[in-house]
Motif scaffolding. Structure first.
Motif, PDB file in Angstrom:
ATOM      1  N   ALA A   1      -5.387   3.020  -1.018  1.00 22.52           N
ATOM      2  CA  ALA A   1      -5.385   3.456   0.381  1.00 22.52           C
ATOM      3  C   ALA A   1      -5.972   4.853   0.529  1.00 22.52           C
ATOM      4  CB  ALA A   1      -3.963   3.409   0.936  1.00 22.52           C
TER       5      ALA A   1
ATOM      6  N   VAL B   1      -1.019   0.575   5.795  1.00 23.52           N
ATOM      7  CA  VAL B   1      -0.340   0.196   4.566  1.00 23.52           C
ATOM      8  C   VAL B   1       0.932  -0.539   4.969  1.00 23.52           C
ATOM      9  CG1 VAL B   1      -1.319   2.028   3.139  1.00 23.52           C
ATOM     10  CG2 VAL B   1       0.748   2.485   4.440  1.00 23.52           C
TER      11      VAL B   1
ATOM     12  N   GLY C   1       0.784  -1.231   0.000  1.00 21.24           N
ATOM     13  CA  GLY C   1       0.000   0.000   0.000  1.00 21.24           C
ATOM     14  C   GLY C   1       0.808   1.270   0.000  1.00 21.24           C
TER      15      GLY C   1
END
Length: 325
Positions: free
Chosen positions: A19, A33, A10
């Protein structure tokens, strides 16, 4: 915070844009993330973009089974809210000769499949009663799509994890396309087990899973281990001509932002989150490859994976979704 969202990979590319979209959609969720490193302060960047403070970064090395276990241990000790969305998105391609992880597995297999399978399995007790699981695959797994990549080929999980003989000469791009086939085989094997849970009134779990093809997304970190010219074209040239490529080559070529938003849609849109065990090209539900529907291969992969990631009978029971608290 009302729930947790975890996105592997992410910190860059489509995972980053996913995200951002999910942070906006779920401002009361804690969004994590996860990747091997984060030199750009991704969480801080997303928080500044959204004007919120609900995104954070955690280090995750999917190539190491012990590091995956350490990640989940850290997650559990932090007492984070139950996971409502788990996006198994990270992926790498190793274009040169076969290389291996410290655990002794071929790296493409280890990062793109095995690490994610262990991560999901260990996080089962941390999933909310209603949870959405997305596995990022690729249209390159399907020879019928004629993507220009070598055809994926499933021999056995053991042969792919620890190649021998002729398999040692397979090029890295072929190992990548096969790893994307593994993602879909595993998704379908998981769906059979989730369907049993959903049909059991004593379990009260509403967990759904889908596989996602983001299309060709130039500019992402997928080619970070490629040669100089290929890497330059991938990172610097192709992202600038995506509109032209989508007309001349394939409509399934997208910017990282476009694919990231499609991934967020598949994870969070109420119209699709109730559906399970399906494969999507962007926002379109389509059939995956003929080979991906072969249940014998799905189960070979599932059983081999279970054998090599579960430590003891208690974990086996949890990982098989037969023993849930």
């Amino acid at each position: 915070m009302s729930g947790s969202i975890l996105i592997t990979g992410g910190t860059a590319g489509l995972g980053f844009h996913c995200a951002v979209a999910l942070a906006r959609q779920y401002p009361k969720h804690q969004i994590t993330v996860a990747s091997r490193n984060d030199t750009q302060d991704t969480a801080g960047t997303i928080n500044r973009i959204t004007g919120q403070k609900n995104v954070q970064y955690l280090r995750l090395d999917l190539s190491s089974l012990s590091q995956v276990r350490l990640f989940v241990k850290t997650w559990t000790e932090a007492n984070k809210p139950p996971i409502t969305h788990l996006l198994l998105n990270a992926g790498l391609q190793f274009p040169r000769e076969v290389s291996y992880t410290d655990d002794g597995y071929e790296k493409t297999f280890a990062v793109n499949h095995l690490g994610h399978a262990l991560l999901f399995s260990l996080l089962i007790p941390r999933l909310a009663k209603t949870a959405r699981i997305i596995v990022t695959a690729s249209g390159t797994h399907d020879p019928a799509q004629k993507t220009g990549m070598p055809d994926a080929k499933y021999t056995s999980a053991e042969e792919l994890a620890r190649p021998t003989g002729q398999a040692l000469s397979n090029e890295g791009r072929q190992r990548y396309t096969t790893s994307k086939l593994l993602n879909i085989l595993w998704t379908y094997a998981l769906e059979r087990r989730l369907a049993n849970l959903r049909s059991d009134p004593n379990q009260a779990r509403n967990w759904t899973v889908a596989a996602f093809d983001p299309g060709l997304v130039p500019g992402t970190g997928l080619a970070r281990d490629a040669g100089g010219l290929v890497k330059f074209m991938w990172l610097r040239v192709l992202p600038r001509v995506i509109p032209l490529l989508s007309v001349l080559v394939s409509p399934n070529i997208h910017s990282a932002e476009e694919s990231g938003q499609s991934l967020a849609w598949l994870a969070g849109d109420a119209q699709v989150t109730a559906k399970s065990g399906l494969y999507y090209e962007g926002r379109k539900e389509i059939n995956s490859s003929t080979e991906s529907y072969e249940e014998k291969k799905q189960e070979d992969l599932w059983e081999w994976t279970l054998k090599h990631v579960a430590e003891g009978p208690e974990e086996v029971a949890v990982f098989e979704l037969k023993s849930l608290a």
